[in-house]
Scaffold this motif. Structure first.
Motif, short mmCIF file in Angstrom:
data_model
loop_
_atom_site.label_atom_id
_atom_site.label_comp_id
_atom_site.label_asym_id
_atom_site.label_seq_id
_atom_site.Cartn_x
_atom_site.Cartn_y
_atom_site.Cartn_z
N VAL A 1 -3.90 -11.18 -6.30
CA VAL A 1 -2.58 -10.50 -6.16
C VAL A 1 -2.40 -9.54 -7.25
O VAL A 1 -3.35 -9.42 -8.16
CB VAL A 1 -1.57 -11.88 -6.39
CG1 VAL A 1 -1.36 -12.71 -5.19
CG2 VAL A 1 -1.56 -12.64 -7.48
N ARG A 2 -1.26 -9.02 -7.28
CA ARG A 2 -1.28 -7.87 -8.38
C ARG A 2 -0.41 -7.99 -9.39
O ARG A 2 0.41 -8.58 -9.63
CB ARG A 2 -0.78 -6.61 -7.73
CG ARG A 2 -1.57 -5.14 -7.97
CD ARG A 2 -1.66 -4.36 -6.93
NE ARG A 2 -0.35 -3.88 -6.13
CZ ARG A 2 0.16 -2.73 -6.40
NH1 ARG A 2 -0.23 -1.96 -7.33
NH2 ARG A 2 1.30 -2.49 -5.82
N GLY A 3 -0.78 -7.17 -10.57
CA GLY A 3 -0.03 -7.52 -11.96
C GLY A 3 0.25 -8.75 -12.39
O GLY A 3 -0.76 -9.78 -12.20
N THR A 4 1.31 -8.91 -12.96
CA THR A 4 1.41 -10.44 -13.56
C THR A 4 1.77 -11.60 -12.65
O THR A 4 1.66 -12.63 -13.09
CB THR A 4 2.75 -10.16 -14.61
OG1 THR A 4 3.70 -9.83 -13.88
CG2 THR A 4 2.37 -9.24 -15.75
N VAL A 5 1.64 -11.10 -11.32
CA VAL A 5 1.81 -12.17 -10.41
C VAL A 5 0.49 -13.22 -10.89
O VAL A 5 0.55 -14.26 -10.57
CB VAL A 5 2.15 -11.86 -9.01
CG1 VAL A 5 2.19 -12.88 -7.96
CG2 VAL A 5 3.02 -10.87 -8.70
N GLN A 6 -0.68 -12.61 -11.13
CA GLN A 6 -1.72 -13.32 -11.25
C GLN A 6 -1.34 -14.34 -12.57
O GLN A 6 -2.03 -15.42 -12.70
CB GLN A 6 -2.80 -12.32 -11.81
CG GLN A 6 -3.33 -11.38 -10.81
CD GLN A 6 -4.46 -10.46 -11.53
OE1 GLN A 6 -5.03 -10.67 -12.55
NE2 GLN A 6 -5.15 -9.66 -10.71
N SER A 7 -0.63 -13.82 -13.61
CA SER A 7 -0.31 -14.90 -14.69
C SER A 7 0.47 -15.97 -14.27
O SER A 7 0.40 -17.23 -14.61
CB SER A 7 0.44 -14.04 -15.77
OG SER A 7 -0.06 -12.96 -16.16
N VAL A 8 1.27 -15.82 -13.18
CA VAL A 8 1.98 -16.72 -12.48
C VAL A 8 1.22 -17.90 -11.58
O VAL A 8 1.38 -19.11 -11.88
CB VAL A 8 3.16 -16.35 -11.50
CG1 VAL A 8 4.18 -17.57 -11.04
CG2 VAL A 8 4.30 -15.26 -12.27
N PRO B 1 6.07 -11.20 -19.51
CA PRO B 1 6.49 -10.18 -18.50
C PRO B 1 6.37 -10.48 -17.06
O PRO B 1 5.95 -9.93 -16.35
CB PRO B 1 5.62 -8.85 -18.83
CG PRO B 1 4.37 -9.43 -19.35
CD PRO B 1 4.86 -10.57 -20.10
N VAL B 2 7.01 -11.70 -16.96
CA VAL B 2 7.27 -12.00 -15.41
C VAL B 2 8.62 -12.36 -15.29
O VAL B 2 9.45 -12.53 -16.02
CB VAL B 2 6.49 -13.23 -15.39
CG1 VAL B 2 4.96 -13.17 -15.51
CG2 VAL B 2 7.16 -14.38 -16.00
#
Lengths: 226, 486
Positions: free
Chosen positions: B201-208, B271-272
């Protein structure tokens, strides 16, 4: 077996619910976030990561810099990150959309690096720091990365990338130069820079001032002089 | 009145170990042995990492032991090597026992278990060699993950199989927790790997995704295994049923419903989307419901009759520490949300450490001390080492936890107050040095544990001594009414 089936089903549903609620909904709501095209600059933000910096991102991951360095600037009131000048603004989700692997970090043993490229650091200074952080920062607990450098005999012209002989011990006639990985890593660090103000995020984050300017104007002005 | 630790834990309760125990002997010993080897390897790596945090020059020229590799290697060795092997061993034994099953085909489990260990070994070596993903708790290179998942599913199938083969019509609290853990872990892991590495997945969705996985791994694998052990052992060791057992199902269900969301609280301030952070915070606070119920069931069961009951057996002391750590962990997490504790500090590390060590490992230690004599039908050879292990790991846990806690508070204050960064570092040093000392204690404890284990599991000549030890009645009798029946 019936009770067990119930437990399975319950655990499955509960976990699926959290998966759908946290992950699926976020993928849907901002997984497709696009870069912002700025017509004044005629550029898209965040900018494409240059090739060498993208390689450097992999070095950053394989050496695990992220266990000590975060890459997320907190906003809010008051934000210590901003007063420390770690960033010029808080980090937005849009800042990360070009990154193959997003490493926000969970612990700040060292300073945040999200906007490191904007702190006027030179490549030479970073090489020296990576080679041995103690040289410039006494008492630093950052590990030395001397293995990212090689010592070689000087043949002809000395390399412009060689470490400063005044600061490090180099055998006469030799020089210490960064390996390709070190070069990529430094390109990556210097490319870390989130200073562009996206109109959408900017608007969301600034509390509405009572007498608002006409809508269109407010949206485009702020980033014009960034 | 308090029996010798020698008597209580060095007992050979032959009367209590039935055919069920014998049928799982080989697989359980295999999983435990691998788990303990990983525990030793992981703690050695963690120790190197801990030293590096205050003495960065230590082993600095070894690229494969640089902090950013040795730390995740330690984490993965401990989580997937120790955590999953030992967790499966305990799950298998408990399930077989509670279901009164006689498990066939243990040799297939050995094959699956071997592949699991091979996969973890490749993963950890891969991290050290530079193929780490650097995503916390998911660092193993993605190439080994399919192998690991298949191996895990084959191992876990035995745990489920035990339930199907069982003759007991009942399903005890321990079994609910085991089922939830055994089932949730592969689900979480496969989903996270897929969304991070196979179809990212892209961007900070990865962090989620990462936070969801980490929270889930901690709260839906490590905690439940620990809880299953505590639910099983407490009534046996105290000799009384669990207090308020009838509310246990509410504790279970409220926990399971909230646990998957708690991970999002790791992203407070990141930043989510704000609602995602809020969902994590709300879930952490809702965990106060299962916390209250489970505390009555577990910690209160220990404390109700006064602390003197702890003198009865060292195994019980391990279990009691795990029960107390559970209450402390979840209580602390909620309190941190309410107080808005500083983020990105050592406080976050100490939260994970408390779950991994305080709840999971302490509970598993008690289970191993309890179950091994029953499956090998021999006594623990060195009762003194069990006491030493308890003392060392308990003090190590406390010292390490307090150091990280105070160090984190200090770091949070310093970072918020604009203290110069060199000062921030200097202030943290004493805490980090203390944490290293705690590491020494833990490692000494692990060595005592491993030595005893090797001796009881692999040196048959100690069998003779076992018969000499008098066996306290309350530990050897299977009292069905104590098996926390609903």
């Amino acid at each position: 077996m019936n009770r067990a089936t119930l437990i399975f089903l319950g655990a499955f549903l509960a976990l699926s619910f959290s998966w759908a609620g946290l992950l699926l909904s976020n993928v849907n709501s901002y997984g497709g976030l696009a870069p912002h095209f700025d017509e004044t600059d005629n550029k898209a933000y965040p900018a494409q990561v240059p090739g060498l910096a993208a390689q450097g991102a992999q070095v950053y991951a394989d050496l695990g810099c992220a266990y000590c360095h975060t890459q997320q600037i907190s906003g809010g009131e008051p934000s210590a990150d901003l007063t420390r000048k770690w960033g010029e603004r808080e980090s937005y989700a849009r800042d990360y959309i070009r990154e193959e692997s997003v490493l926000l970090g969970e612990l700040r043993v060292g300073p945040d690096l999200r906007n490191f490229g904007a702190r006027d650091s030179t490549a030479a200074a970073i090489y020296l720091h990576l080679y041995n952080p103690q040289i410039e920062t006494k008492g630093s607990t950052m590990p030395p990365y001397a293995f990212l450098f090689t010592t070689r005999k000087i043949v002809g012209q000395p390399s412009p990338l060689a470490l400063d002989r005044v600061k490090v011990n180099v055998p006469a006639g030799s020089e210490i130069i960064p390996t390709d990985r070190a070069e990529a890593l430094v390109a990556y660090l210097l490319n870390l820079r989130d200073s562009y103000e996206y109109p959408v995020e900017k608007q969301k984050n600034t509390p509405p001032k009572p007498p608002a300017a006409p809508h269109g104007a407010a949206e485009h002005k702020p980033e014009a002089h960034k | 009145m308090s029996a010798h630790p020698h008597q209580s834990s060095a007992a050979t309760p032959a009367a209590e170990s039935g055919p069920a125990d014998a049928s799982v002997r080989v697989p359980v010993l295999f999983l435990l042995t691998s788990g303990i080897l990983w525990l030793l390897a992981g703690s050695a790596l963690a120790f190197i990492a801990a030293i590096k945090l205050h003495t960065p020059g230590f082993l600095a020229d070894c690229e494969f032991l640089t902090y950013g590799r040795v730390y995740p290697a330690a984490l993965n060795a401990l989580a997937y090597g120790w955590g999953v092997n030992a967790g499966l061993a305990v799950a298998l034994w408990l399930m077989v026992r509670l279901a009164r099953a006689n498990l066939p085909g243990g040799s297939l489990l050995l094959v699956a278990g071997s592949f699991w260990n091979l996969g973890v070994m490749l993963g950890v070596l891969g991290i050290l060699a530079g193929w780490s993903t650097s995503v916390p708790w998911l660092e193993m290179p993605r190439q080994v993950v399919p192998l690991l998942l298949v191996a895990y599913v084959l191992c876990a199938a035995w745990v489920i199989g035990a339930l199907r083969h069982g003759s007991s019509p009942r399903l005890y609290a321990s079994q609910w927790w085991l089922l939830a853990a055994v089932f949730s872990f592969p689900w979480l892991w496969a989903a996270a790997e897929a969304m991070l590495f196979f179809a990212p997945v892209r961007g900070t969705v990865q962090s989620v995704v990462g936070a969801w996985f980490t929270g889930g791994f901690l709260l839906l694998w490590f905690m439940p295994i620990g809880l299953a052990v505590i639910y099983y052992l407490l009534p046996k060791l105290i000799g009384k049923p669990i207090r308020g057992y009838y509310v246990a199902p509410f504790g279970f269900w409220s926990y399971i419903v909230c646990a998957g969301w708690v991970g999002a609280s790791r992203l407070t301030g990141a930043p989510v989307p704000a609602w995602t952070q809020a969902a994590g915070a709300v879930a952490s606070l809702l965990m106060l419901v299962p916390l209250a119920i489970l505390t009555v069931n577990l910690l209160y069961s220990v404390l109700a009759d006064g602390l003197s009951v702890l003198g009865r057996s060292v195994v019980l002391r391990f279990t009691a520490v795990a029960a107390a750590a559970f209450t402390f962990c979840l209580g602390r997490a909620s309190l941190m949300i309410l107080l808005g504790s500083p983020r990105l500090t050592w406080l976050a590390v100490s939260s994970d450490y408390l779950i991994l060590y305080g709840v999971f490992s302490m509970a598993v230690f008690s289970a191993v001390y309890y179950l091994t004599p029953r499956i090998v039908r021999r006594a623990w050879p060195y009762a003194g080492l069990i006491n030493a292990h308890f003392t060392l790991s308990f003090i190590g846990l406390l010292v390490g936890g307090v150091a990280l806690e105070l160090g984190g508070q200090q770091q949070g204050r310093d970072l918020a107050n604009g203290v110069a960064f060199t000062e921030v570092t200097a202030h943290s040093l004493p805490y980090l040095q203390t944490a290293t000392i705690a590491g020494v204690l833990l490692i000494l404890g692990h060595l005592a544990f491993a030595l005893n284990f090797v001796k009881i599991a692999f040196c048959p000549f100690v069998r003779a001594r076992a018969n000499a030890a008098p066996v306290p009645v309350e530990l050897t009798r299977t009292a069905p009414e104590m098996e926390v029946a609903p």
